[in-house]
Design a protein around this motif. Structure first.
Motif, PDB file in Angstrom:
ATOM      1  N   MET A 182      57.388  21.605  24.797  1.00 25.73           N
ATOM      2  CA  MET A 182      57.712  22.025  26.159  1.00 25.73           C
ATOM      3  C   MET A 182      58.909  21.236  26.686  1.00 25.73           C
ATOM      4  N   GLU A 183      58.917  19.940  26.423  1.00 22.47           N
ATOM      5  CA  GLU A 183      60.015  19.094  26.915  1.00 22.47           C
ATOM      6  C   GLU A 183      61.341  19.451  26.215  1.00 22.47           C
ATOM      7  N   ILE A 184      61.281  19.680  24.893  1.00 30.67           N
ATOM      8  CA  ILE A 184      62.493  20.063  24.154  1.00 30.67           C
ATOM      9  C   ILE A 184      63.030  21.380  24.708  1.00 30.67           C
ATOM     10  N   CYS A 185      62.135  22.353  24.889  1.00 29.10           N
ATOM     11  CA  CYS A 185      62.535  23.673  25.385  1.00 29.10           C
ATOM     12  C   CYS A 185      63.157  23.552  26.778  1.00 29.10           C
ATOM     13  N   ARG A 186      62.490  22.836  27.669  1.00 28.64           N
ATOM     14  CA  ARG A 186      63.002  22.697  29.036  1.00 28.64           C
ATOM     15  C   ARG A 186      64.345  21.976  29.054  1.00 28.64           C
ATOM     16  N   ARG A 187      64.465  20.917  28.264  1.00 29.57           N
ATOM     17  CA  ARG A 187      65.727  20.153  28.264  1.00 29.57           C
ATOM     18  C   ARG A 187      66.874  20.987  27.673  1.00 29.57           C
ATOM     19  N   LEU A 188      66.573  21.737  26.607  1.00 25.53           N
ATOM     20  CA  LEU A 188      67.613  22.603  26.018  1.00 25.53           C
ATOM     21  C   LEU A 188      68.136  23.579  27.063  1.00 25.53           C
ATOM     22  N   VAL A 189      67.192  24.228  27.748  1.00 27.22           N
ATOM     23  CA  VAL A 189      67.583  25.286  28.688  1.00 27.22           C
ATOM     24  C   VAL A 189      68.211  24.705  29.943  1.00 27.22           C
ATOM     25  N   THR A 190      67.535  23.745  30.583  1.00 31.59           N
ATOM     26  CA  THR A 190      67.980  23.295  31.909  1.00 31.59           C
ATOM     27  C   THR A 190      68.995  22.157  31.857  1.00 31.59           C
ATOM     28  N   HIS A 191      69.293  21.654  30.686  1.00 32.83           N
ATOM     29  CA  HIS A 191      70.298  20.579  30.574  1.00 32.83           C
ATOM     30  C   HIS A 191      71.464  21.010  29.686  1.00 32.83           C
ATOM     31  N   TYR A 192      71.134  21.368  28.441  1.00 28.88           N
ATOM     32  CA  TYR A 192      72.209  21.663  27.477  1.00 28.88           C
ATOM     33  C   TYR A 192      72.811  23.058  27.651  1.00 28.88           C
ATOM     34  N   PHE A 193      72.045  24.013  28.178  1.00 32.29           N
ATOM     35  CA  PHE A 193      72.573  25.369  28.359  1.00 32.29           C
ATOM     36  C   PHE A 193      73.448  25.509  29.610  1.00 32.29           C
ATOM     37  N   LEU A 194      73.387  24.532  30.505  1.00 37.01           N
ATOM     38  CA  LEU A 194      74.113  24.655  31.769  1.00 37.01           C
ATOM     39  C   LEU A 194      75.620  24.671  31.547  1.00 37.01           C
TER      40      LEU A 194
END
Length: 801
Positions: free
Chosen positions: A190-202
């Motif tokens: 969950m943390e990897i998914c959230r960080r990928l989307v809300t941090h790295y995808f921005l």
């Protein structure tokens, strides 16, 4: 490796320790020197570790070094905090850090089972630095890319995936899978998914600035430009796709919850909220195939996405761009056909509003030609406006990559609607010569222009002759092997040449002149040979007399050279050209290609071992024997002389081999041709022909079985290959209309004995003539040589005569 590995390890450790001490004391010059030695010794260790051992996990020193890599990496990353950006050590330090990660990646790639002992530590290290605060202030882009690659390789590694039947898996695989499963818990995923989307995808500030200042360059970079390929964003997206695929049951609810939290309107003043929505929609697009059963995309499109496409506020650009891209991702996964017109309307609006980035993003993922649900009737109401707007876009964009992509989409539209494009292509036809001239230095753009021309010619049909002033010089340049651009343009240039001939209503002097390029192309003997033969055949069908008068001698020479060293398939292609020449011009054809015919005759007599080649040999000889008996007699005399055999003996051998190898012929046309050709030897008093009479009748009856169909009403048989007149075929909307070449082939068939002579009638007349020649008793004796079953089948076919 075993004799120097220990020494190399100690050398590396010594230089690494020295470097770290010198950095602590602030001696940068000495540290730079030691770092250079550290880097060199590490390069050697990388090669020795990866390639020097068959089963490295049994070597304690190797595994010790690999475990030490993690400790050293931490030391070097911490060390980077104290080294100024402009320091002489900074660049070399980052290269060393990257080399550490390459050691791990290479070892995992070459020795996945030996790497099992390092899986836990690799995942802990990578996830810690990339997805938690531990990496803040020390990580840099290329290091993050390498760590993500390490996670991805472990997640995807085939060696770590058990068989569906667990008992079939080896213990090493099960051990690795167990470690992976224990690490990737729900909170971690969950943390990897959230960080990928809300941090790295921005989208970053730099990207947003580039969007504002140069939208076209931004689009090129974001959709696969050279610098983008090696940047962080594509790496994060690939990692997301791989992890989501592997753990979709766990991550689907996480992503759906993120989507639900963003439904409804977004505050235009809240830039971060807009960027988060963009990132989440990106994730839903990337995971489209995994979300097939979990997302009702049609409802989402109607209730939310369509409205978001219509928001015209300037700050909403990222969402408009992402929504249209998202639709492009889902259209081949799950998108109702009924919604297409609404989508076309939305795209048209974006084109009219000059929303360049949104349009280009959609075009980069959606092509009508790849859309199996595409219905021409749904698109036709939008064809004129869409084509006009796409053409305007083509004129406005300046970058080569963008022009190529818009051209590609225009080509797809033309290909899909075919003839119905005719009223709208005038502007494009006028613009392409200018674009061709401007793209002199851009061969890939010229390839896109060639592709567009191919579809244009197919759409315009015979009217494409109006393009010749531009079209023919383009073909001339693209297929001229003495011109450097041919390296890029040849394949598409040949395709364009072929469709131009297929759709040409008549042969022009300029079109005839281009054929001068062909002899050099045949000498190349490349993968383009098949298209070269198709082009030669197209000229033969278009205007055989003019074409052969000018080029037959050159062609014959080229073919003689080619046949010395060519594959079986190539040999058949050459022979088919000769066969077509004889079909179109049975009188002059054999004389023009006379040098090739002795090898064909020899191939038949010697019993050519490749059935497909033998079949073509018999097709050629059948044409000569049936349609030019005088030339056949001359050829037979020439071969008897060359082979030192009696003329009758040679003829007998040929008939015997023909009968014996009849099964090599699979095409019904050639089978009927063989029957007609051998029957044409009758009536005859020649002892050899009478000796082979049984074989000739056998082939004739086989031919009758191939071509005769029974009329259910009258109970009589008729030859299904007979054609009496030319009819324009009725074409449905989904079918391609016949080309000019298709029509020429139909007209040619009306002169071909295979399609104009009834085999049933021909057999009857030949047998009657033979009977009259021999008399009742002699003919009866001849028929006695034929199997009674064959005779009864023959009699059944000849009822009514």
């Amino acid at each position: 490796t075993s004799s120097i590995y220990s020494f190399t390890c100690s050398l590396w450790n010594h230089h690494t320790d020295t470097f770290l001490q010198q950095i602590c004391t602030g001696d940068e010059a000495a540290a730079a020197n030691s770092l250079e030695r550290t880097l060199l010794s590490l390069k050697v260790l990388r090669k020795l570790t990866v390639h020097g051992f068959v089963e490295p996990h049994w070597n304690a020193e190797v595994m010790g070094f690999l475990h030490a890599v993690f400790e050293r990496l931490k030391q070097f990353l911490e060390c980077s905090r104290s080294i100024r950006a402009e320091s002489i050590c900074r660049d070399r330090l980052e290269k060393t850090i990257i080399l550490f990660t390459k050691v791990l990646l290479d070892f995992l790639d070459q020795h996945p089972f030996s790497f099992t002992a390092l899986i836990q530590r690799s995942l802990e290290f990578s996830v810690s630095y990339v997805f938690t605060e531990a990496g803040e202030g020390v990580v840099f882009e290329q290091f993050i890319v390498q760590c993500m690659n390490l996670i991805k390789m472990i997640v995807k590694n085939y060696a770590y995936k058990p068989s569906k039947n667990i008992e079939d898996s080896n213990p090493e695989t099960l051990e690795a899978h167990k470690i992976k499963t224990a690490f990737f818990t729900y909170p971690t995923l969950m943390e990897i998914c959230r960080r990928l989307v809300t941090h790295y995808f921005l989208l970053t500030k730099e990207e947003l600035t580039m969007w504002e200042e140069d939208p076209e360059s931004f689009t090129v970079e974001e959709t696969g430009g050279d610098s983008w390929k090696y940047s962080l964003r594509p790496c994060t997206e690939v990692l997301f796709i791989d992890i989501f695929h592997e753990y979709n049951q766990t991550l689907t609810p996480v992503l759906l919850e993120m989507v639900h939290s963003l439904q409804g309107s977004t505050n235009m003043e809240d830039t971060n909220a807009i960027l988060i929505k963009d990132a989440v929609y990106n994730a839903v697009g990337l995971a489209a195939y995994e979300l097939f059963d979990s997302v009702d995309f049609d409802q989402w499109f109607k209730n939310q996405l369509l409205a978001e496409l219509q928001v015209s506020h300037d700050r909403y650009k990222p969402i408009r761009r992402r929504v249209i891209w998202l639709i492009g991702q889902w259209i081949s996964v799950k998108f109702k056909s009924d919604l297409r017109p609404v989508l076309y309307e939305a795209i048209r609006n974006l084109l009219q509003d000059r929303d360049l980035v949104s349009v280009l993003f959609f075009l980069n993922v959606y092509l009508p030609v790849d859309d199996f649900e595409f219905r021409t009737d749904q698109f036709l109401p939008y064809l004129e406006s869409m084509f006009t707007l796409l053409f305007q876009l083509l004129q406005e964009v300046t970058q080569c990559d963008t022009k190529m992509h818009v051209l590609h989409v225009l080509s797809c539209v033309i290909e899909r609607v075919n003839m119905q494009i005719r009223p709208y292509v005038g502007c494009l036809v006028q613009y392409l010569p200018l674009l061709w001239k401007q793209s002199e230095e851009h061969n890939m753009l010229r390839c896109a222009i060639l592709t567009t021309l191919i579809h244009l010619v197919q759409g315009l049909g015979a009217d494409s002759k109006n393009l010749y002033p531009f079209l023919l010089p383009v073909i001339q340049l693209s297929t001229d092997v003495s011109q450097p651009p041919h390296v890029y343009l040849l394949e598409d240039g040949l395709e364009l040449w072929l469709v131009t001939l297929e759709n040409s209503p008549c042969l022009t002097p300029e079109l005839l002149r281009i054929f001068q390029n062909m002899s050099a192309l045949l000498e190349l003997s490349s993968e383009n040979l098949k298209n070269c033969f198709k082009i030669i055949n197209a000229y033969i069908f278009l205007s055989s007399s003019e074409f052969l008068q000018m080029y037959a001698a050159d062609l014959c020479r080229s073919f003689c050279e080619l046949l010395k060293d060519i594959t079986t398939e190539g040999q058949v292609q050459v022979l088919k050209v000769v066969e077509n020449v004889l079909k179109v011009n049975p009188v002059l054809g054999p004389q023009m290609f006379q040098p090739l015919l002795p090898s064909v005759f020899r191939g038949i007599i010697d019993g050519e071992r490749y059935p497909v080649v033998m079949s073509t040999y018999l097709g050629i000889m059948g044409r000569v024997l049936l349609q030019n008996a005088r030339f056949f007699s001359l050829l037979l005399s020439q071969m008897a002389c060359e082979l030192g055999q009696e003329l009758d003996q040679l003829l007998g051998n040929m008939i015997e081999m023909w009968v014996d190898r009849m099964d090599n012929i699979t095409q019904p046309e050639r089978r009927k041709l063989s029957a007609l050709a051998l029957l044409s030897l009758l009536p005859s008093l020649n002892g050899v022909i009478q000796d082979k009479f049984c074989g000739i009748i056998n082939i004739s009856v086989e031919g009758l079985h191939d071509v005769m169909t029974e009329d259910s009403e009258t109970g009589t048989y008729k030859d299904c290959m007979l054609m009496s007149h030319f009819e324009e075929p009725q074409v449905t909307e989904d079918e391609e209309p016949p080309t000019e070449q298709d029509k020429r082939k139909k007209i040619l068939a009306l002169k071909d004995p295979v399609h104009t002579v009834s085999l049933q009638q021909f057999i009857y007349e030949k047998l009657k003539a033979q009977q009259e020649l021999l008399g009742e008793q002699g003919f009866h004796a001849l028929m006695e040589t034929v199997d009674t079953e064959i005779v009864s089948q023959l009699q059944e076919f000849l009822q009514g005569f």
